[in-house]
Design a protein around this motif. Structure first.
Motif, PDB file in Angstrom:
ATOM      1  N   THR A  80      -4.392 -31.506  82.761  1.00  0.00           N
ATOM      2  CA  THR A  80      -3.231 -31.749  81.895  1.00  0.00           C
ATOM      3  C   THR A  80      -3.378 -31.139  80.499  1.00  0.00           C
ATOM      4  O   THR A  80      -2.406 -31.084  79.748  1.00  0.00           O
ATOM      5  CB  THR A  80      -3.020 -33.268  81.713  1.00  0.00           C
ATOM      6  OG1 THR A  80      -4.175 -33.795  81.059  1.00  0.00           O
ATOM      7  CG2 THR A  80      -2.824 -33.977  83.044  1.00  0.00           C
ATOM      8  N   LYS A  96      -4.837 -32.599  78.160  1.00  0.00           N
ATOM      9  CA  LYS A  96      -4.749 -33.724  77.212  1.00  0.00           C
ATOM     10  C   LYS A  96      -5.899 -34.694  77.425  1.00  0.00           C
ATOM     11  O   LYS A  96      -6.340 -34.900  78.561  1.00  0.00           O
ATOM     12  CB  LYS A  96      -3.451 -34.519  77.464  1.00  0.00           C
ATOM     13  CG  LYS A  96      -2.240 -33.929  76.801  1.00  0.00           C
ATOM     14  CD  LYS A  96      -1.084 -34.906  76.849  1.00  0.00           C
ATOM     15  CE  LYS A  96      -0.366 -34.815  78.183  1.00  0.00           C
ATOM     16  NZ  LYS A  96       0.819 -35.585  78.351  1.00  0.00           N
ATOM     17  N   HIS A 123      -7.247 -38.410  77.778  1.00  0.00           N
ATOM     18  CA  HIS A 123      -6.614 -39.618  78.325  1.00  0.00           C
ATOM     19  C   HIS A 123      -7.432 -40.877  78.026  1.00  0.00           C
ATOM     20  O   HIS A 123      -8.651 -40.806  77.852  1.00  0.00           O
ATOM     21  CB  HIS A 123      -6.413 -39.457  79.839  1.00  0.00           C
ATOM     22  CG  HIS A 123      -5.416 -38.401  80.167  1.00  0.00           C
ATOM     23  ND1 HIS A 123      -4.066 -38.638  80.235  1.00  0.00           N
ATOM     24  CD2 HIS A 123      -5.573 -37.082  80.397  1.00  0.00           C
ATOM     25  CE1 HIS A 123      -3.430 -37.518  80.521  1.00  0.00           C
ATOM     26  NE2 HIS A 123      -4.323 -36.547  80.618  1.00  0.00           N
TER      27      HIS A 123
END
Ligand code: BTN
Length: 235
Positions: free
Chosen positions: A143, A145, A147
């Motif tokens: 992603t 990103k 988390h």
């Protein structure tokens, strides 16, 4: 749900296995493991950024063989929420979650006296997989990103706890999801034989059956073969 946190521990499964008394849903969480265990005595590379946790449930013989599959289903459902392209996330019998051709989660269940210890490793923000680099992937790599590791652990355990008691009732639905989103679908495999060698014969994956067994068939054979436990390789 109760938590015990460790910055470093040998293995969250080993920790629970050594407890004289096990409490259901007490979750052992580690940032790093020095001796992370996979199935069949394999190594689980356990670096910071991964979700590394274990908990125990009382063993109920009726559910025993379903628990591994059920755990995979619960993790699968949670990870789906965090991943945009869900088609690439699949379940690999008996208890791995794959993203495309790489493993994002491994699960190991061990029976200890009257309990089953469930150990889960999910690659979340970690990117160092040591010798498993080519075969592993994490959520951050998918992603782009970072988390929330603890939040993901809590979601997995609370979903498990909430659905565990209706497992028998929901079993057909769980199997449907597991079979529809199966990494082995359409793949040919060779199975490890008693002599340690892989079969010449190629088998096609049919389904995970109601008992949680893998069902296979080979070209020209009339009957399907079922295994509760099996080592195999994809051709
Ligand atoms: C596998 O894919 O073979 C199963 C891997 C399971 C790894 C987790 S990490 C948390 C828990 N503690 C361990 O030592 N193993 C499990």
């Amino acid at each position: 749900m109760k938590f015990k946190f460790f910055d470093e521990i040998n293995s969250t499964n080993t920790y629970l296995r050594r407890q004289l008394k096990l409490e259901e849903f007490e979750v052992i969480v580690a940032k790093r493991q020095t001796d992370g265990k996979g199935r069949r005595d394999s190594v689980w590379v356990s670096n910071e950024g991964a979700a590394l946790f274990s908990f125990a449930v009382e063993d109920n013989t009726e559910l025993e063989e379903k628990i591994t599959i059920f755990t995979g289903y619960v993790v699968y459902e949670v990870l789906k929420k965090y991943i945009g392209n869900q088609d690439k996330l699949t379940f690999k019998w008996p208890n791995d979650i794959y993203y495309e051709d790489k493993k994002i989660c491994g699960i190991v269940c061990e029976k200890v006296r009257k309990h089953i210890i469930i150990g889960i490793g999910i690659n979340i923000n970690n990117t160092d997989f040591g010798m498993f680099r080519k075969k592993a992937i994490s959520l951050v790599e998918i992603t782009g990103k970072i988390h929330p590791v603890q939040q993901i652990i809590e979601e997995v355990v609370s979903n498990f706890e909430n659905q565990f008691h209706s497992l028998n009732k929901d079993w057909e639905h769980i199997l449907k999801i597991i079979n529809e989103n199966n990494y082995l679908k359409g793949r040919k495999i060779r199975i490890k034989q008693r002599n340690g060698k892989f079969s010449e014969k190629e088998y096609r994956f049919l389904r995970v059956d109601r008992k949680g067994k893998i069902s296979l068939i080979s070209k020209g054979d009339r009957d399907e073969l079922k295994f509760a436990s099996l080592e195999f390789k994809i051709v």
